[in-house]
Write an enzyme that holds these catalytic residues in place. Structure first.
Site, PDB file in Angstrom:
ATOM      1  N   GLY A  42       0.589  -4.617  -7.307  1.00 17.06           N
ATOM      2  CA  GLY A  42       0.984  -3.311  -7.048  1.00 17.06           C
ATOM      3  C   GLY A  42      -0.335  -2.229  -7.629  1.00 17.06           C
ATOM      4  O   GLY A  42      -1.270  -2.470  -7.483  1.00 17.06           O
ATOM      5  N   LYS A  77      -0.047 -14.111  -3.569  1.00 15.52           N
ATOM      6  CA  LYS A  77      -0.846 -13.248  -4.597  1.00 15.52           C
ATOM      7  C   LYS A  77      -1.568 -14.366  -5.628  1.00 15.52           C
ATOM      8  O   LYS A  77      -2.763 -14.117  -6.023  1.00 15.52           O
ATOM      9  CB  LYS A  77       0.230 -12.482  -5.724  1.00 15.52           C
ATOM     10  CG  LYS A  77       0.936 -11.420  -4.934  1.00 15.52           C
ATOM     11  CD  LYS A  77       1.951 -10.723  -5.430  1.00 15.52           C
ATOM     12  CE  LYS A  77       2.744  -9.598  -4.755  1.00 15.52           C
ATOM     13  NZ  LYS A  77       3.895  -9.321  -5.263  1.00 15.52           N
ATOM     14  N   ASP A 100       5.759 -15.032  -1.493  1.00 15.79           N
ATOM     15  CA  ASP A 100       4.972 -13.821  -2.119  1.00 15.79           C
ATOM     16  C   ASP A 100       4.045 -13.995  -3.286  1.00 15.79           C
ATOM     17  O   ASP A 100       2.972 -13.619  -3.509  1.00 15.79           O
ATOM     18  CB  ASP A 100       6.049 -12.710  -2.295  1.00 15.79           C
ATOM     19  CG  ASP A 100       5.542 -11.399  -2.798  1.00 15.79           C
ATOM     20  OD1 ASP A 100       4.639 -10.722  -1.977  1.00 15.79           O
ATOM     21  OD2 ASP A 100       5.389 -10.952  -4.036  1.00 15.79           O
ATOM     22  N   LYS A 115      -1.471  -8.701   1.166  1.00 16.96           N
ATOM     23  CA  LYS A 115      -1.507 -10.037   0.390  1.00 16.96           C
ATOM     24  C   LYS A 115      -1.207 -11.187   1.359  1.00 16.96           C
ATOM     25  O   LYS A 115      -2.103 -12.050   1.296  1.00 16.96           O
ATOM     26  CB  LYS A 115      -0.539 -10.131  -0.709  1.00 16.96           C
ATOM     27  CG  LYS A 115       0.732  -9.976  -0.232  1.00 16.96           C
ATOM     28  CD  LYS A 115       1.490  -8.992  -1.339  1.00 16.96           C
ATOM     29  CE  LYS A 115       2.834  -8.507  -0.863  1.00 16.96           C
ATOM     30  NZ  LYS A 115       3.120  -7.279  -1.827  1.00 16.96           N
ATOM     31  N   GLY A 141       6.049  -0.435  -5.392  1.00 15.42           N
ATOM     32  CA  GLY A 141       6.584   0.798  -5.296  1.00 15.42           C
ATOM     33  C   GLY A 141       5.639   1.756  -4.769  1.00 15.42           C
ATOM     34  O   GLY A 141       4.230   1.313  -4.806  1.00 15.42           O
ATOM     35  N   GLU A 194      15.326  -7.455  -0.610  1.00  8.53           N
ATOM     36  CA  GLU A 194      15.481  -7.288   0.611  1.00  8.53           C
ATOM     37  C   GLU A 194      16.811  -7.913   1.325  1.00  8.53           C
ATOM     38  O   GLU A 194      17.245  -8.698   0.544  1.00  8.53           O
ATOM     39  CB  GLU A 194      14.404  -8.006   1.807  1.00  8.53           C
ATOM     40  CG  GLU A 194      12.726  -7.548   1.333  1.00  8.53           C
ATOM     41  CD  GLU A 194      12.467  -6.440   1.757  1.00  8.53           C
ATOM     42  OE1 GLU A 194      13.175  -5.943   3.013  1.00  8.53           O
ATOM     43  OE2 GLU A 194      11.539  -5.736   1.260  1.00  8.53           O
ATOM     44  N   VAL A 236       4.124   2.558   1.061  1.00  5.06           N
ATOM     45  CA  VAL A 236       2.731   2.578   0.210  1.00  5.06           C
ATOM     46  C   VAL A 236       1.965   3.738   0.825  1.00  5.06           C
ATOM     47  O   VAL A 236       1.129   4.447   0.604  1.00  5.06           O
ATOM     48  CB  VAL A 236       1.851   1.247   0.217  1.00  5.06           C
ATOM     49  CG1 VAL A 236       0.668   1.520  -0.372  1.00  5.06           C
ATOM     50  CG2 VAL A 236       2.982   0.387  -0.401  1.00  5.06           C
TER      51      VAL A 236
HETATM   52  N1  LIG Z   1       5.949  -1.738  -1.062  1.00  6.91           N
HETATM   53  C1  LIG Z   1       5.315  -2.069  -2.199  1.00  6.91           C
HETATM   54  O1  LIG Z   1       5.724  -1.872  -3.024  1.00  6.91           O
HETATM   55  C2  LIG Z   1       3.893  -2.915  -1.913  1.00  6.91           C
HETATM   56  C3  LIG Z   1       3.320  -3.210  -2.918  1.00  6.91           C
HETATM   57  C4  LIG Z   1       2.232  -3.880  -2.812  1.00  6.91           C
HETATM   58  C5  LIG Z   1       1.532  -3.913  -1.900  1.00  6.91           C
HETATM   59  N2  LIG Z   1       2.414  -3.849  -0.490  1.00  6.91           N
HETATM   60  C6  LIG Z   1       1.729  -4.173   0.912  1.00  6.91           C
HETATM   61  O2  LIG Z   1       1.323  -3.026   1.545  1.00  6.91           O
HETATM   62  C7  LIG Z   1       1.427  -3.067   2.854  1.00  6.91           C
HETATM   63  C8  LIG Z   1       2.702  -2.118   3.273  1.00  6.91           C
HETATM   64  O3  LIG Z   1       3.856  -2.125   2.793  1.00  6.91           O
HETATM   65  P1  LIG Z   1       5.021  -1.106   2.825  1.00  6.91           P
HETATM   66  O4  LIG Z   1       5.947  -1.575   1.826  1.00  6.91           O
HETATM   67  O5  LIG Z   1       4.486   0.023   2.749  1.00  6.91           O
HETATM   68  O6  LIG Z   1       5.473  -1.411   4.342  1.00  6.91           O
HETATM   69  P2  LIG Z   1       6.478  -0.569   5.177  1.00  6.91           P
HETATM   70  O7  LIG Z   1       7.279   0.354   4.361  1.00  6.91           O
HETATM   71  O8  LIG Z   1       7.286  -1.536   6.211  1.00  6.91           O
HETATM   72  O9  LIG Z   1       5.520   0.386   6.403  1.00  6.91           O
HETATM   73  C9  LIG Z   1       4.692  -0.138   7.123  1.00  6.91           C
HETATM   74  C10 LIG Z   1       4.655   0.917   8.269  1.00  6.91           C
HETATM   75  O10 LIG Z   1       3.602   0.609   9.226  1.00  6.91           O
HETATM   76  C11 LIG Z   1       4.122   0.567  10.449  1.00  6.91           C
HETATM   77  N3  LIG Z   1       3.988  -0.264  11.292  1.00  6.91           N
HETATM   78  C12 LIG Z   1       3.991  -1.495  11.490  1.00  6.91           C
HETATM   79  N4  LIG Z   1       3.070  -2.293  12.535  1.00  6.91           N
HETATM   80  C13 LIG Z   1       2.357  -1.281  12.947  1.00  6.91           C
HETATM   81  C14 LIG Z   1       1.729  -1.107  13.875  1.00  6.91           C
HETATM   82  N5  LIG Z   1       1.209  -2.237  14.599  1.00  6.91           N
HETATM   83  N6  LIG Z   1       1.019   0.215  14.384  1.00  6.91           N
HETATM   84  C15 LIG Z   1       1.435   1.218  13.737  1.00  6.91           C
HETATM   85  N7  LIG Z   1       2.313   1.088  12.755  1.00  6.91           N
HETATM   86  C16 LIG Z   1       2.660   0.189  12.124  1.00  6.91           C
HETATM   87  C17 LIG Z   1       5.752   0.511  10.225  1.00  6.91           C
HETATM   88  O11 LIG Z   1       6.393   1.018  11.107  1.00  6.91           O
HETATM   89  P3  LIG Z   1       7.972   0.357  11.512  1.00  6.91           P
HETATM   90  O12 LIG Z   1       8.935   1.188  10.579  1.00  6.91           O
HETATM   91  O13 LIG Z   1       8.239   0.683  12.778  1.00  6.91           O
HETATM   92  O14 LIG Z   1       7.885  -1.138  10.988  1.00  6.91           O
HETATM   93  C18 LIG Z   1       6.053   1.243   8.803  1.00  6.91           C
HETATM   94  O15 LIG Z   1       6.275   2.377   9.127  1.00  6.91           O
HETATM   95  C19 LIG Z   1       2.067  -4.336   3.002  1.00  6.91           C
HETATM   96  O16 LIG Z   1       1.107  -5.415   3.375  1.00  6.91           O
HETATM   97  C20 LIG Z   1       2.683  -4.812   1.904  1.00  6.91           C
HETATM   98  O17 LIG Z   1       2.782  -6.203   1.398  1.00  6.91           O
HETATM   99  C21 LIG Z   1       3.607  -3.098  -0.696  1.00  6.91           C
END
Ligand SMILES: NC(=O)c1ccc[n+]([C@@H]2O[C@H](COP(=O)([O-])OP(=O)(O)OC[C@H]3O[C@@H](n4cnc5c(N)ncnc54)[C@H](OP(=O)(O)O)[C@@H]3O)[C@@H](O)[C@H]2O)c1
Length: 450
Positions: A142, A213, A209, A113, A311, A198, A21
Site C-alpha cells: 500500500g 506481492k 494476495d 499486484k 486503504g 472480504e 484507491v
Molecule cells: N484497496 C486497497 O487498499 C488497495 C491497496 C493496494 C493495492 N490495491 C489495488 O488497487 C487496485 C484497485 O483497488 P480498489 O480497492 O480501489 O478496487 P475497487 O474499490 O473495487 O475499485 C475498482 C473500480 O474500478 C471499476 N472497474 C472495474 N472494472 C472496470 C472496467 N472494465 N472499466 C471501468 N471501470 C472498471 C469498478 O467498478 P465496479 O464497482 O462496477 O466493480 C470499481 O469502481 C486493485 O488492483 C487492488 O489490488 C488496492
C-alpha cells in the site's frame, strides 16, 4: 509527448477505475494541486476519469475540462493524455488496457499486484520496448515505499533477503487470535465486521494476495523473473489457537510472511505462517492491519519499513509518487531512464525457484501423542534418525481421548527430512492426529539470511 507538444506545459493524467484507491488518488490530486505543481515545476492535470459504475463517476466533484467516461478506450485514444493510471484491478481487461496504453507510448501507473504477478513479464517487456515508464509502487505494501527503496535507494547493495507481513487481513486475524485468545473463525468474523476482510476472504487467508506481492518483491530484489505458480503458498485458515498459545510459551509470535531469499544459483520464495522470536524479530511487533517489510542488504544490514499496507488514502500516496516520477519523465522528455524492475529486461539473469523440499528451517511440531510410556522416545528416535535434532519439548497433561500434545521445536533441518519423518510418525499408532508443522523464522539481523 514532450513539453513542446503540450500546449499548456502541463501533464494530463487519465485514471481508469474510481474505487477505493482511484477515489483516494483523484481526491489527493485535486486537493494538493498547488503542492504538486510546486514540487514538479509544472501542473499535473486530471484529464479524464473512467469507471463502469456511474455512481463512482458522479461521486467526485471533477474540475471543468476533466472528461468522465465509462469507456476506457476514450482515454487510451486521447493523444493529450500521456499518462494512464490503472486502478480497476483484476486481470482482464486490465492487462489489455495497460498493454494498449504502453503500445500507444503512454507511461502507466498501476496498483494491480495480481496483474503484475501473473503478467509482469509481458508488461515489463512491453514498457521497455516502447521506452515508457511503468510505476507499480502501490502494488506491494500500500503506502509503504518499498519498491522504490529496492529499485533506487538500495540499487547499489546486494539484497540477501526480503521478508514481510504483506497482508493486513491475515495480520489482523492472527493478532486477534493471539491477543484475545479466540479461534480462527471468531477472529475472521470480527475482521469481516470491521471491513478488514472480504465476504469471501479466500484470496487473503489462503495466502494468494501475499504470493502476488512476494513475487513482485522478489523480482525487484533479485532482478529475476519469478514464476507465480511455482511459489509454495500456505495460508492461515488451518491455524489453531492452541499452537499460538504453545508458540507463546516458547517466546514466539505467529505471522503470515512472504519470504524471498537469495540462494545463489536459485531463489527461495515462499508464503506461509511462521513463528518469529518475540524478543529479537522486528516483524514480531507488527500487529493489526499494519504491514511491514524487512530487508537484509549485504552492506546495509537489516532495514524495516512499516506502515499502512492498504486503504484508499495511504495507497493513493504511493500511486501519486509514481505518477509524479512518470510525469517528470514525460515533461523532461526523459522517459524509460530507470527500468521498471531496476535492471534492464535484457540484462536480467533468470534464476530458478528453489523447491520447498530443499529449504532448511527450524520447526515447531505439535504431535497429538498416545499417552503411553515410550512415545516421546519413539518421536525423538524417528526425528533423530533423519538428522533432526530437538531443541526443546513441552508436554502437557492428558486430554480427551487419551492423547496429549507433545510440542517440539527443532534445530535447523531440511524440509524433506522433516516431511519424511512426519510421514512415518503420522502413520504410526503413537499419534492420533496429523502433526502440526509451523516453520520458525530466525530474525535476519541475527546472522544467516537463510
Ligand atoms: N484497496 C486497497 O487498499 C488497495 C491497496 C493496494 C493495492 N490495491 C489495488 O488497487 C487496485 C484497485 O483497488 P480498489 O480497492 O480501489 O478496487 P475497487 O474499490 O473495487 O475499485 C475498482 C473500480 O474500478 C471499476 N472497474 C472495474 N472494472 C472496470 C472496467 N472494465 N472499466 C471501468 N471501470 C472498471 C469498478 O467498478 P465496479 O464497482 O462496477 O466493480 C470499481 O469502481 C486493485 O488492483 C487492488 O489490488 C488496492
Amino acid at each position: 509527448m514532450t513539453k513542446k507538444q503540450n500546449d499548456s506545459a502541463s501533464i494530463k493524467v487519465g485514471v481508469i477505475g474510481l474505487g477505493t484507491v482511484g477515489q483516494g488518488f483523484v481526491r489527493l490530486l485535486l486537493k494538493e494541486a498547488s503542492h504538486l505543481r510546486q514540487r514538479l515545476g509544472f501542473p499535473l492535470v486530471l484529464g479524464a476519469v473512467c469507471d463502469r459504475n456511474p455512481k463512482a463517476l458522479s461521486s467526485l466533484a471533477l474540475p471543468s475540462g476533466c472528461r468522465a467516461t465509462s469507456d476506457s478506450r476514450e482515454i487510451l485514444a486521447d493523444p493529450e493524455i500521456p499518462l494512464v493510471v490503472e486502478l480497476m484491478g483484476g486481470l482482464e481487461p486490465a492487462r489489455s488496457i495497460v498493454l494498449e496504453a504502453i503500445g500507444a507510448g503512454k507511461s502507466v501507473v498501476t496498483a494491480n499486484k495480481a496483474l503484475l504477478a501473473h503478467h509482469g513479464e509481458e508488461i515489463f517487456g512491453a514498457a521497455a520496448r516502447h521506452g515508457v515508464d511503468l510505476g507499480f509502487e502501490a502494488s506491494v505494501g500500500g503506502g509503504i515505499p518499498i519498491l522504490r527503496t529496492l529499485r533506487e535507494s538500495l540499487a547499489g547493495d546486494r539484497i540477501l533477503k526480503v521478508s514481510g507481513i504483506i497482508n493486513g487481513t491475515c495480520n489482523y486475524i492472527l493478532s486477534s487470535m493471539s491477543r484475545d485468545r479466540v479461534d480462527f473463525g471468531t477472529a475472521l468474523r470480527e475482521a469481516q465486521r470491521l471491513g478488514y476482510a472480504e465476504a469471501d476472504p479466500s484470496f487473503d487467508i489462503d495466502g494468494i494476495d501475499s504470493a502476488h506481492k512476494i513475487a513482485i518483491l522478489a523480482a525487484m530484489a533479485f532482478g529475476s523473473p519469478v514464476s507465480l505458480p511455482e511459489i509454495p503458498v500456505e495460508g492461515i485458515r488451518h491455524i489453531q489457537a492452541i499452537d499460538i498459545d504453545f508458540g507463546r510459551e516458547f517466546g514466539y509470535v505467529l505471522k503470515l510472511l512472504g519470504i524471498a531469499t537469495d540462494g545463489g544459483e536459485s531463489i527461495d520464495v515462499r508464503v506461509h505462517p511462521c513463528f518469529l522470536p518475540e524478543e529479537t524479530s522486528m516483524l514480531a511487533e507488527v500487529d493489526g492491519v499494519y504491514n511491514a517489510i524487512e530487508l537484509l542488504g549485504e552492506a546495509l544490514g537489516p532495514l524495516l519499513l512499516f506502515g499502512r499496507g492498504a486503504g484508499g488514502d495511504p495507497t493513493a500516496t504511493a500511486v501519486m509518487g509514481d505518477v509524479m516520477e512518470c510525469a517528470r519523465g514525460i515533461f523532461h522528455n526523459a522517459r524509460g531512464q530507470v527500468p521498471a524492475l531496476g535492471v534492464p529486461v535484457s540484462l536480467r539473469v533468470v534464476r530458478p525457484l528453489c523447491p520447498l523440499s530443499s529449504i532448511t528451517s527450524e520447526y515447531y511440531l505439535r504431535f497429538m501423542a498416545q499417552d503411553q510410556p515410550g512415545t516421546l522416545s519413539y518421536l525423538s528416535g524417528v526425528l533423530g534418525e533423519r538428522g533432526i535434532s530437538i531443541e526443546s519439548v513441552i508436554q502437557k497433561g492428558r486430554q480427551k481421548g487419551g492423547s496429549v500434545p507433545v510440542v517440539v521445536t527443532t534445530h535447523r533441518a531440511t524440509e524433506s527430512r522433516v516431511r519424511e519423518a512426519l510421514a512415518i510418525i503420522d502413520a504410526s499408532p503413537h499419534v492420533t492426529e496429523k502433526t502440526v508443522v509451523i516453520r520458525i523464522e530466525s530474525a535476519p539481523m541475527e546472522g544467516s539470511p537463510s
